[in-house]
Design a protein around this motif. Structure first.
Motif, short mmCIF file in Angstrom:
data_model
loop_
_atom_site.label_atom_id
_atom_site.label_comp_id
_atom_site.label_asym_id
_atom_site.label_seq_id
_atom_site.Cartn_x
_atom_site.Cartn_y
_atom_site.Cartn_z
N GLU A 173 13.44 -3.61 -17.39
CA GLU A 173 14.86 -3.34 -17.55
C GLU A 173 15.72 -4.14 -16.58
OE1 GLU A 173 18.05 0.34 -17.89
OE2 GLU A 173 15.96 0.75 -17.35
N ASN A 174 15.28 -4.27 -15.34
CA ASN A 174 16.07 -4.99 -14.35
C ASN A 174 16.07 -6.51 -14.57
OD1 ASN A 174 16.74 -2.62 -13.03
ND2 ASN A 174 14.99 -2.74 -11.63
N ALA A 175 15.22 -6.98 -15.47
CA ALA A 175 15.18 -8.41 -15.78
C ALA A 175 16.16 -8.80 -16.87
CB ALA A 175 13.76 -8.81 -16.20
N ILE A 176 16.82 -7.80 -17.47
CA ILE A 176 17.74 -8.07 -18.57
C ILE A 176 19.17 -7.86 -18.10
CG2 ILE A 176 18.38 -7.52 -20.94
CD1 ILE A 176 15.59 -6.32 -21.30
N HIS A 177 20.00 -8.86 -18.27
CA HIS A 177 21.39 -8.83 -17.83
C HIS A 177 22.31 -8.93 -19.05
CE1 HIS A 177 19.88 -9.76 -13.73
NE2 HIS A 177 19.00 -10.47 -14.40
N ILE A 178 23.33 -8.10 -19.08
CA ILE A 178 24.30 -8.16 -20.17
C ILE A 178 25.48 -9.02 -19.72
CG2 ILE A 178 25.88 -6.86 -21.65
CD1 ILE A 178 24.04 -4.46 -21.37
N ILE A 179 25.68 -10.12 -20.41
CA ILE A 179 26.87 -10.96 -20.22
C ILE A 179 27.57 -11.00 -21.57
CG2 ILE A 179 27.73 -13.26 -19.67
CD1 ILE A 179 25.35 -13.67 -17.85
N HIS A 180 28.71 -10.36 -21.67
CA HIS A 180 29.38 -10.20 -22.96
C HIS A 180 29.70 -11.55 -23.59
CE1 HIS A 180 29.99 -6.18 -21.25
NE2 HIS A 180 30.14 -5.77 -22.48
N TYR A 181 29.46 -11.62 -24.90
CA TYR A 181 29.83 -12.84 -25.62
C TYR A 181 31.34 -13.00 -25.53
CZ TYR A 181 29.73 -16.61 -28.98
OH TYR A 181 29.85 -17.84 -29.56
N PRO A 182 31.82 -14.20 -25.18
CA PRO A 182 33.24 -14.37 -24.89
C PRO A 182 34.12 -14.48 -26.12
CG PRO A 182 32.11 -16.44 -24.63
CD PRO A 182 31.05 -15.42 -24.92
N CYS A 183 35.38 -14.19 -25.93
CA CYS A 183 36.41 -14.45 -26.93
C CYS A 183 37.03 -15.82 -26.65
CB CYS A 183 37.51 -13.40 -26.86
SG CYS A 183 36.98 -11.74 -27.30
N PRO A 184 37.53 -16.48 -27.67
CA PRO A 184 38.29 -17.71 -27.43
C PRO A 184 39.54 -17.42 -26.61
CG PRO A 184 37.74 -17.48 -29.76
CD PRO A 184 37.40 -16.17 -29.11
N GLU A 185 40.21 -18.46 -26.18
CA GLU A 185 41.45 -18.28 -25.43
C GLU A 185 42.43 -17.44 -26.25
OE1 GLU A 185 44.97 -20.99 -23.34
OE2 GLU A 185 43.18 -21.93 -24.18
N VAL A 186 43.06 -16.50 -25.60
CA VAL A 186 43.95 -15.57 -26.28
C VAL A 186 45.09 -16.32 -26.97
CG1 VAL A 186 45.50 -13.60 -26.01
CG2 VAL A 186 43.38 -13.71 -24.68
N SER A 187 45.28 -16.03 -28.24
CA SER A 187 46.33 -16.68 -29.03
C SER A 187 46.93 -15.65 -29.98
CB SER A 187 45.75 -17.86 -29.82
OG SER A 187 46.75 -18.49 -30.57
N ILE A 188 47.63 -14.69 -29.42
CA ILE A 188 48.14 -13.58 -30.21
C ILE A 188 49.17 -14.06 -31.23
CG2 ILE A 188 49.32 -11.36 -30.12
CD1 ILE A 188 46.51 -11.33 -28.98
N VAL A 189 48.98 -13.67 -32.47
CA VAL A 189 49.88 -14.03 -33.56
C VAL A 189 50.92 -12.93 -33.74
CG1 VAL A 189 50.00 -14.43 -36.06
CG2 VAL A 189 48.15 -15.44 -34.72
N ASP A 190 52.15 -13.32 -34.08
CA ASP A 190 53.21 -12.35 -34.33
C ASP A 190 53.06 -11.82 -35.76
OD1 ASP A 190 55.44 -10.81 -34.53
OD2 ASP A 190 56.89 -12.44 -34.34
N PHE A 191 52.62 -10.57 -35.87
CA PHE A 191 52.39 -9.98 -37.19
C PHE A 191 53.64 -9.30 -37.75
CE2 PHE A 191 48.34 -9.97 -34.95
CZ PHE A 191 47.52 -10.57 -35.87
#
Length: 368
Positions: A173-191
């Protein structure tokens, strides 16, 4: 820090997908890099291997197999020639690693292995499915062997960590590290401009393992306003002729995706439960601030439910109920949550976490 101690390895740099961006995000003057590609790039401290396969719009399954196995084989052998103390395998190919175990085990360095999924891809074609089945058996065996050699592992989700633990044993268990898969650069659209409808966007490479054909085969989907945008590899989908279904069969550019996002209210990920791939489309949607409606895939549930980024459905009727009862206030909260999540789990955040892990493994290798 001696840069010659650690190699970052990517054998599928020319393939479509996250491969090149993932690799380039980890470039740094402190480490060495080994990559396999059709064209050589001007990366610092790098070793280049020419690839067998250049990922194109059209390719045969045999080409895919040749590229996947042969490119890994020559890349892993080149890695052994470099004699690093530590190596980070961004893509783990079990047959090639099995060769190293059988013939060059004593030369394998201390490893970091990024595990993108545990379960295998399933195909309707029996020959393809047989290859996938055999590959996954070797995958499990070689991961267990790597664990016994004190390898460290990275997963992007708690669900994948749990699956990996059940495979290699809870003692690791201690050999496994969680590194979250990243999001692209934030580009919020006006909905707020004109997006008052409940239009749903299915985006990405439309492969048969995702189960989109099966989803559309449900008669309840006929009245859902759906756009499918992306290269249609599962050509059965092209036979649907629903009045509210719009199909855009091509690879979508960033500008086109921005326009699509701005004209839709939700990203729809209706994948089957046997889907074993990643969640790149999920993260793209979050970065745009587009809330997500997804099926009960564990990694989707882990992100969407925990962070309140959309809705996880069990049936098509639940999709209709959710969208029809959505008001502006609730919708703006979902958009805001998407923005917060994307800022927290960025490519820069992933880079820093990997570099911290590199330092730990380099020190460990130096003490061996």
């Amino acid at each position: 820090m001696q840069k010659s101690k650690l190699f970052v390895v990517e054998q599928y740099l020319s393939w479509k997908g996250h491969y090149r961006q993932y690799f380039e995000n980890l470039l740094c003057k402190d480490f060495f890099y080994l990559y396999c590609a059709k064209k050589q790039h001007k990366y610092p401290n790098s070793v280049y291997v020419e690839a067998e396969l250049e990922d194109k719009d059209v390719r045969t399954f045999i080409d895919f197999i040749k590229g996947r196995f042969w490119d890994s084989f020559i890349t892993y052998n080149k890695l052994i020639e470099q004699k690093p103390s530590v190596a980070h395998l961004l893509e783990f190919e079990p047959f090639s690693f099995l060769y190293l175990l059988l013939f060059k085990k004593n030369q394998i360095p201390l490893l970091i292995i990024t595990v993108h999924s545990i379960e295998r891809m399933r195909y309707a074609n029996k020959a393809k499915d047989a290859v996938s089945y055999i590959q996954r058996l070797i995958y499990k065996y070689t991961l267990c062997k790597a664990a016994s050699m004190n390898a460290s592992f990275v997963t992007h989700y708690q669900h994948h960590k749990n699956q990996l633990l059940s495979l290699i044993g809870s003692e690791f268990e201690n050999a496994i590290h969680i590194i979250h898969y990243p999001c692209p650069e934030v580009s919020i659209v006006d909905f707020k401009k004109s997006n008052t409808s409940n239009k749903l966007l299915i985006y990405g490479q439309i492969r048969e393992d995702k189960g989109i054909f099966e989803f559309l085969s449900d008669p309840e989907t006929k009245n859902l306003p759906i756009t499918i945008a992306g290269k249609i590899h599962d050509t059965r989908i092209l036979n649907f002729n629903y009045p509210n279904l719009n199909i855009i069969d091509k690879f979508i550019s960033d500008d086109e995706l921005t326009n699509l996002v701005s004209s839709h209210k939700f990203m729809l990920l209706p994948y089957v439960k046997t889907y074993t791939g990643g969640a790149g489309t999920l993260k793209d949607s979050i970065a745009y601030g587009l809330p997500v409606i997804a099926s009960e895939i564990p990694i989707f549930e882990e992100v969407i439910k925990t962070e309140n980024l959309g809705f996880v459905f069990k049936s098509v009727n639940e999709i209709k109920t959710f969208t029809n009862t959505m008001d502006n206030s609730r919708y703006e909260i979902l958009v805001s949550n998407c923005s917060d999540y994307a800022k927290k789990y960025s490519w820069e955040s992933m880079r820093k976490q990997y570099f911290d892990l590199y330092k730990v493994l380099i020190e460990r290798a130096g003490n061996q």
